[in-house]
Design an enzyme around this catalytic site. Structure first.
Site, PDB file in Angstrom:
ATOM      1  N   SER A  61      41.339  34.026  45.923  1.00  0.00           N
ATOM      2  CA  SER A  61      41.034  33.912  44.506  1.00  0.00           C
ATOM      3  C   SER A  61      39.653  33.322  44.248  1.00  0.00           C
ATOM      4  O   SER A  61      38.664  33.799  44.790  1.00  0.00           O
ATOM      5  CB  SER A  61      42.155  33.089  43.841  1.00  0.00           C
ATOM      6  OG  SER A  61      42.170  33.269  42.462  1.00  0.00           O
ATOM      7  N   ASP A 228      45.992  38.972  43.092  1.00  0.00           N
ATOM      8  CA  ASP A 228      45.369  37.716  43.515  1.00  0.00           C
ATOM      9  C   ASP A 228      45.980  37.192  44.812  1.00  0.00           C
ATOM     10  O   ASP A 228      47.200  37.164  44.976  1.00  0.00           O
ATOM     11  CB  ASP A 228      45.581  36.700  42.386  1.00  0.00           C
ATOM     12  CG  ASP A 228      44.789  35.436  42.558  1.00  0.00           C
ATOM     13  OD1 ASP A 228      45.102  34.675  43.490  1.00  0.00           O
ATOM     14  OD2 ASP A 228      43.872  35.197  41.766  1.00  0.00           O
TER      15      ASP A 228
END
Length: 385
Positions: A61, A228
């Site tokens: 991320s 993610d």
């Protein structure tokens, strides 16, 4: 009683596999908050002489944005023209801070609604324009190994992007991928629900035959749906923990806020419940990481290293010479939203300072001992925290 490992074994793992000597760094997610906090962490590691000793950098991320820039500037850091502080600021800090001065998510969402194309593709284009300038995974250094992690929504496993391969243990691997680095980072930072998913279109013939455990077939090998990396592993642990015996974990992840009157409609209530589940899983993984550092040698889960987080109280390290970081000030920084939203210069400098200070304290308390001399000043002394 043996310590429970924060990483679950996979069917493809060798039962006798033991971690090899070496140090790995894990960079968590957390949007721009994490991206900038990790700058301070890396800055301190570089000045301490530890950054260039790393064998692996594993990121998810927001941490993957910073890791991607670090990877592309790696050779310049080795060359080290000028003082360590000046070199690191010019090569790594300033490009990332320039991006932190731009809002990406809102613009991508608006354009994604009004125009054809995925929101995540627009974020990838922005990363390439601001940071990566056409670089691919083949532009990463051979050593250390940089692993950028996303979550494969189809297989439920981690999808790893690296220079030698991109892979999912169930689907298989593509050797020496030429995928743009911006796309790998965009997949890793495709925060749900608005920036997720990221779709990867691949040629099934590009997969190494027999490299997948049970899903090496269409559509898994032709249309890979990613989210993610923090959905699966918000600390970026898995691709480092199994390999090396010394693990440094930098955690700038968020914490779910209390809600006096939770929404009752199924969509918003379900989203709240999923966030609660995610928050608990991340808290459990953090506790297991710290327990592994405390476990006796010989315990299968034992690792050397340190964990530090954006919510850490620096006083807990018991160092009389730690940089001045009042807990109420650092907790205010920890509340910075998990967004790709512009941060003003003052907040950026405070986040950098906080990452630098807490990394310094954790290293001296748990990794290097007194041989690492304390730092007397923040990178941005006037900003403090």
């Amino acid at each position: 009683m043996p310590t429970i490992s924060p990483i679950r074994p996979l069917p493809t793992d060798e039962e006798t596999e033991n971690p090899e000597p070496g140090m790995a760094l894990c960079l968590s997610g957390g949007g721009y908050r994490a991206m900038v906090f990790h700058l301070g962490v890396l800055w301190r590691l570089y000045e301490a002489g530890l950054l260039l000793r790393l064998k692996r950098v594993s990121s998810v991320s927001g941490g993957s944005i910073t890791a991607g820039v670090l990877a592309l500037r790696w050779n310049a850091l080795i060359a080290g023209a000028g003082s360590p502080r000046e070199t690191f600021e010019q090569e790594v800090v300033l490009p990332v801070r320039d991006l932190a001065g731009e809002t990406l998510d809102a613009e991508a969402i608006v354009l994604g609604v009004l125009l054809p194309g995925r929101i995540s593709d627009r974020v990838a284009d922005a990363y390439d324009r601001h940071l990566f300038h056409g670089a691919t995974l083949q532009d990463l250094p051979d050593a250390p190994r940089f692993v950028i992690n996303a979550t494969n929504v189809q297989s439920g496993a981690i999808w790893r992007f690296a220079k030698p391969y991109m892979r999912d243990w169930r689907v298989g691997e593509v050797r020496n991928p030429t995928l743009p680095l911006a796309q790998a980072v965009a997949a890793s930072s495709a925060f749900p629900p608005v920036l997720s998913p990221f779709e990867l279109r691949l040629d099934p013939a590009s997969f190494t035959p027999g490299s997948g455990h049970d899903l090496q077939r269409r559509p898994f090998t032709s249309r890979v749906i990613l989210s993610d990396g923090g959905v699966y592993d918000n600390l970026g642990l898995e691709t480092a923990w199994k390999r090396y015996d010394t693990i440094l974990v930098s955690d700038a992840g968020g914490l779910i806020a209390p809600e006096e009157e939770p929404k009752g409609d199924w969509a918003q209530h379900s989203y709240r419940v999923l966030n609660l589940v995610d928050n608990q899983v991340r808290a459990l993984r953090k506790r297991q990481v710290i327990a592994s550092f405390r476990a006796p040698e010989g315990d299968a889960a034992h690792r050397k290293g340190a964990y530090w987080g954006i919510r850490t109280d620096i006083a807990g390290y018991g160092l009389a010479d730690a940089l001045d970081c009042p807990h109420e000030r650092t907790m205010a920084l920890a509340e910075t939203p998990t967004r790709l939203k512009r941060l003003d210069d003052a907040v950026q400098e405070r986040l950098v300072n906080w990452g630098y200070a807490v990394c310094d304290a954790a290293l001296r308390a748990h990794v290097t001992g007194p041989e690492l001399l304390p730092q007397r000043a923040f990178p941005y002394p006037n900003a403090k925290v």
